[in-house]
Design a protein around this motif. Structure first.
Motif, PDB file in Angstrom:
ATOM      1  N   GLY A  23     -23.006   9.196  21.074  1.00 29.46           N
ATOM      2  CA  GLY A  23     -22.958   9.943  20.007  1.00 29.46           C
ATOM      3  C   GLY A  23     -21.767  10.116  19.840  1.00 29.46           C
ATOM      4  O   GLY A  23     -21.616  11.675  19.682  1.00 29.46           O
ATOM      5  N   TYR A  51     -30.636  13.802  28.941  1.00 28.67           N
ATOM      6  CA  TYR A  51     -29.206  13.613  28.752  1.00 28.67           C
ATOM      7  C   TYR A  51     -28.651  13.712  30.455  1.00 28.67           C
ATOM      8  O   TYR A  51     -28.903  14.325  31.041  1.00 28.67           O
ATOM      9  N   ASN A  76     -31.643  15.208  22.741  1.00 30.50           N
ATOM     10  CA  ASN A  76     -31.032  14.056  23.027  1.00 30.50           C
ATOM     11  C   ASN A  76     -31.606  13.370  24.159  1.00 30.50           C
ATOM     12  O   ASN A  76     -31.883  14.041  25.447  1.00 30.50           O
ATOM     13  N   ARG A 126     -31.993   3.932  22.174  1.00 30.69           N
ATOM     14  CA  ARG A 126     -31.438   4.893  21.366  1.00 30.69           C
ATOM     15  C   ARG A 126     -30.496   4.323  20.292  1.00 30.69           C
ATOM     16  O   ARG A 126     -29.490   3.680  20.683  1.00 30.69           O
TER      17      ARG A 126
HETATM   18  C1  MLT Z   1     -24.571  10.958  23.606  1.00 27.44           C
HETATM   19  O1  MLT Z   1     -24.389  10.022  23.373  1.00 27.44           O
HETATM   20  O2  MLT Z   1     -25.652  11.278  24.533  1.00 27.44           O
HETATM   21  C2  MLT Z   1     -23.659  12.175  23.645  1.00 27.44           C
HETATM   22  O3  MLT Z   1     -22.567  11.627  23.011  1.00 27.44           O
HETATM   23  C3  MLT Z   1     -22.946  12.674  24.931  1.00 27.44           C
HETATM   24  C4  MLT Z   1     -22.164  13.733  24.976  1.00 27.44           C
HETATM   25  O4  MLT Z   1     -22.205  14.628  23.878  1.00 27.44           O
HETATM   26  O5  MLT Z   1     -21.482  14.108  25.876  1.00 27.44           O
END
Ligand code: MLT
Length: 411
Positions: A42, A132, A187, A388
């Motif tokens: 992300g 996450y 997430n 995702r």
């Molecule tokens: C993700 O893709 O889950 C995020 O970019 C991870 C993050 O913000 O560290």
């Protein structure tokens, strides 16, 4: 003889995103001309808002003049930034958060891991599944878990499934846990938590003396006005929750680095002798010792997020990524795929077609469409069979990626 922290040896493979990068690199070495589109990590793609850039350039000028030059700043962040955050992100939503309870940092990922410094070794820890990965891996590193098992779970952690079967809600555990990680908008699934759902968590935490780590990194993407942006919108949360926020996703600061953590002064946990200790004091001590604050220039950039121009530019940026997520949802749905999320979050959570495993779908997508996503199983056992897709990219790339995927994977 020097020894290592053996807990690191328990960690499964590489951290998810470097592992994806490794596979993509291997592929591009054999296919150097493949027009890869990355909708995996992300990471933002659009330029920093003009208001932030202007503020940072002015701050650079400040650094060039002895009368406005800044050396070490407060480890907790400058008050002029914290006051704006407290007023606009929290008090404007009815949350009782004082600027002194806000700690500016260089990232939510770091804070999510570092927060464990102030907690004991014997807490029972709950995470959602999928999750996450930082929440899990930092607990493994800190020695808060047993060994990793074949299904990707670690002994000693309590996993709370958030899946299509329970409409992506984190069911309150029947057992007692001490530390709970919640991330909403979520997430990786893109799900959100209602006020009632968060109230149930706050009630549980208060009844059990637990602390909730509430990761609100994606709150700017909430489009439904009934969904809370902060856990402090929930009565009682000041007594049981720490909130993490970031400028990465709303203002495009992934490379600029600025975030914040709120530790209410009313929040306590037990010392070994049974006494109640204020967590704010411990976190303040930790930050003052191990951190020298975020650069003046970056904090000026973050401050500009709260100017009238900054607010309008950030709204446009968030809407842009949300429109990408909408395109992803609509195109994949039209192709017959089952999709979730992407309405109040930049992430779309897709059921892999034809019963493919998450990594098999990853490889197929990479090889046949030259599109990179994130395998759901990388976020936990309950993410297996999901994938995702991130809305963080240019419109052109999102449209091209959807064209390629829907041509190959019409079901
Ligand atoms: C993700 O893709 O889950 C995020 O970019 C991870 C993050 O913000 O560290």
């Amino acid at each position: 003889m020097a020894t290592i922290n053996d807990n690191y040896l328990k960690l499964k493979a590489g951290y998810l995103f470097p592992e994806i990068a490794r596979r993509v690199n291997t592929f591009t070495q054999s296919n150097p001309n493949a027009p890869i589109i990355k909708l995996g990590i992300g990471d933002v793609t659009e330029p920093l808002p003009e208001a932030c850039r202007t503020a940072m350039m002015k701050a650079v000028e400040d650094m060039g003049d002895r009368s406005t030059f800044k050396g070490y700043g407060p480890e907790q962040g400058y008050n002029w930034l914290k006051e704006k955050i407290a007023a606009q992100d929290f008090q404007a939503r009815g949350c009782d958060v004082d600027p002194s309870e806000i700690f500016i940092s260089d990232g939510s990922k770091c804070d999510n891991g570092n927060i464990l410094d102030i907690f004991g070794k014997n807490n029972k820890i709950a995470v959602t599944d999928p999750v996450y990965p930082v929440y899990v891996d930092t607990n493994v590193m800190a020695g808060h878990t047993g060994e990793g098992k074949d299904d990707g779970k670690y002994e000693g952690l309590v996993y709370i499934p958030i899946t299509a079967d329970n409409n992506f809600t984190a069911t309150i555990p029947t057992q007692k846990v001490d530390l709970i990680y919640l991330c909403f908008p979520n997430n990786p699934t893109g799900a959100v938590a209602t006020k009632e759902h968060l109230q149930a968590w706050v009630d549980y935490a208060k009844a059990n003396g637990s602390i909730i780590f509430f990761d609100a990194a994606y709150e700017a993407f909430i489009t439904d006005p009934s969904i809370p942006h902060s856990i402090y919108e929930i009565p009682g949360a000041r007594d049981c929750a720490i909130e993490f926020r970031s400028f990465s996703k709303n203002a495009g600061f992934t490379g600029t680095r600025c975030a914040l953590t709120v530790v209410p002064k009313t929040l306590t946990a037990k010392a070994a002798d049974g006494s109640d200790v204020e967590l704010w004091k411990l976190w303040n001590r930790r930050q003052s010792t191990k951190f020298n604050g975020v650069s003046y220039i970056v904090q000026r950039g973050a401050e500009a997020v709260y100017s009238e121009a900054g607010k309008a530019q950030i709204k446009a940026l968030v809407s842009f990524y949300l429109e990408n997520a909408k395109i992803i949802r609509e195109k994949l749905t039209a192709a017959g795929l089952q999709v979730y999320g992407g309405v109040n979050a930049p992430y779309v959570w897709v059921k892999t077609p034809n019963g493919l495993s998450s990594w098999d779908f990853f490889d197929k997508l990479l090889q046949t469409c030259n599109v990179v996503g994130t395998p759901g199983s990388g976020f936990g056992a309950a993410g297996e069979g999901y994938f995702r897709i991130s809305g963080f990219n240019s419109r052109e790339n999102v449209e091209e990626a959807m064209k390629r995927i829907t041509e190959k994977f019409k079901v």
